[in-house]
Design a protein around this motif. Sequence first.
Motif, mmCIF file in Angstrom:
data_model
loop_
_atom_site.group_PDB
_atom_site.id
_atom_site.type_symbol
_atom_site.label_atom_id
_atom_site.label_comp_id
_atom_site.label_asym_id
_atom_site.label_seq_id
_atom_site.Cartn_x
_atom_site.Cartn_y
_atom_site.Cartn_z
ATOM 1 N N GLN A 12 -6.774 -1.012 5.069
ATOM 2 C CA GLN A 12 -7.878 -0.822 4.209
ATOM 3 C C GLN A 12 -8.938 -1.786 4.607
ATOM 4 N N TYR A 25 -11.348 4.139 3.218
ATOM 5 C CA TYR A 25 -10.500 4.933 2.551
ATOM 6 C C TYR A 25 -11.429 6.335 2.158
ATOM 7 N N ASN A 51 -3.151 6.027 1.211
ATOM 8 C CA ASN A 51 -4.736 5.840 1.377
ATOM 9 C C ASN A 51 -5.264 6.862 1.144
ATOM 10 N N TYR A 77 0.926 -1.413 0.040
ATOM 11 C CA TYR A 77 -0.107 0.176 0.111
ATOM 12 C C TYR A 77 0.851 1.174 -0.008
#
Length: 472
Positions: free
Chosen positions: A360, A105, A94, A91
């Motif tokens: 997430q 998000y 975000n 990731y």
Amino acid sequence: MYNPKSLKAEEFINDEEIKETLKYADENKDNMPLIRQILDKAKLRKGLSHREASVLLACEDKEIINEMYDLACQIKKDFYGNRIVMFAPLYLSNYCVNGCVYCPYHAKNKHICRKKLTQEEIVKEVTALQDMGHKRLALEAGEDPVNNPIEYILESIKTIYSIKHKNGAIRRVNVNIAATTVENYRKLKEAGIGTYILFQETYHKESYEKLHPTGPKHNYAYHTEAMDRAMEGGIDDVGLGVLFGLELYRYEFAGLLMHAEHLEEVHGVGPHTISVPRIKHADDIDPDVFDNSISDEIFAKIVALIRIAVPYTGMIISTRESQQVRERVLKLGVSQISGASRTSVGGYCEDEPEDENSEQFDVSDKRTLDEVVKWLMELGYIPSFCTACYREGRTGDRFMSLCKNGQIQNCCHPNALMTLNEFLQDYAGEDTKKIGEELIKRELPTIPNEKVRRIAQEHILDINNGKRDFRF
């Protein structure tokens, strides 16, 4: 009008066609002569239409379901053997301007900790992933033209490929970012990405627009037509997926297969991968709010029927699912899994403080990569860190033609064993290494081509002596 060759989303994913398909499936779910005919066709390993597969999904006869499972298991073995490809998500950021109601998000979530990795932080994250043994990453980022422009994604890819730590290297970077332009897809292709992945979330247009009330992702057609733009931009390996639990699963199943059929009809190449995520708990998101959740039994049936309907595709399951669920669906069709995943931004270097949560979604399978590799081998699978097809140009129609006629196994099997041996020599614990070396010893004689078998044996010894990165 339904038209799989159309480039318009509402024509190749046609609502009326899906509704007629579901009606047809309901009318024929107990029609045993038809079901037998469909299963006989499936045994040819050429796949099924969305309508044929929907009949099987509607069927509730336990004997037929068990036969589907057996067939899915056999097709999985025929196309992918006992190999399971390993990867991890990374990731990058975000930050996101969309209002997706199922994702933490979403722009209105003011209490999630917003983060974006610098290039220096990416180096640290990738080094940590390399030190686990990973060779393949899936890049993830929210949609934000200011914080996450395409230039940032491209720079990050360049950084990732440049990092060499001890014997570690990331050899394939797949990308899961928002729908974009043909020009940007060309840039991603030039940057050397593997597969471009984009989940549809839901193929039901009315639900899609309600679930994405604000932001650029609200545009159903632009999102649904993204794979066609990616293909036009030169990316010939694309990955589909829906988020099961948002809409009625039979509708999504039919839409997903129609999308695969559309890509075959228009581009001659179906999806390189299909992912099967289910909605899970996350910051600001309660999955119980969505009333279309599916049981583990239905989930297993969906996996099996995707494998039967689209036999050539790679199937992905993430650490969203528990060890028990992942174990069940491995034999039914899944060919790629993540290991030791973090869904937070910057989560591989160090654990996040509770007040800085940027995940997430919650991870169900929290085992280390070494533990996952050991578990797979104990189940009789070969954990593969291979990236050879992508690096040898076996992508798109070249990969699909080899996969569909079974020839891909002539290189995949030895490549899996060689990359597994790299992991064993560089990263594995003692118990894992012992199990792995015994597995390699058993599997090497099963390579049918004598010349390939001899070369693979030589390279296994080379790897034991410190050399790396061999591939067929």
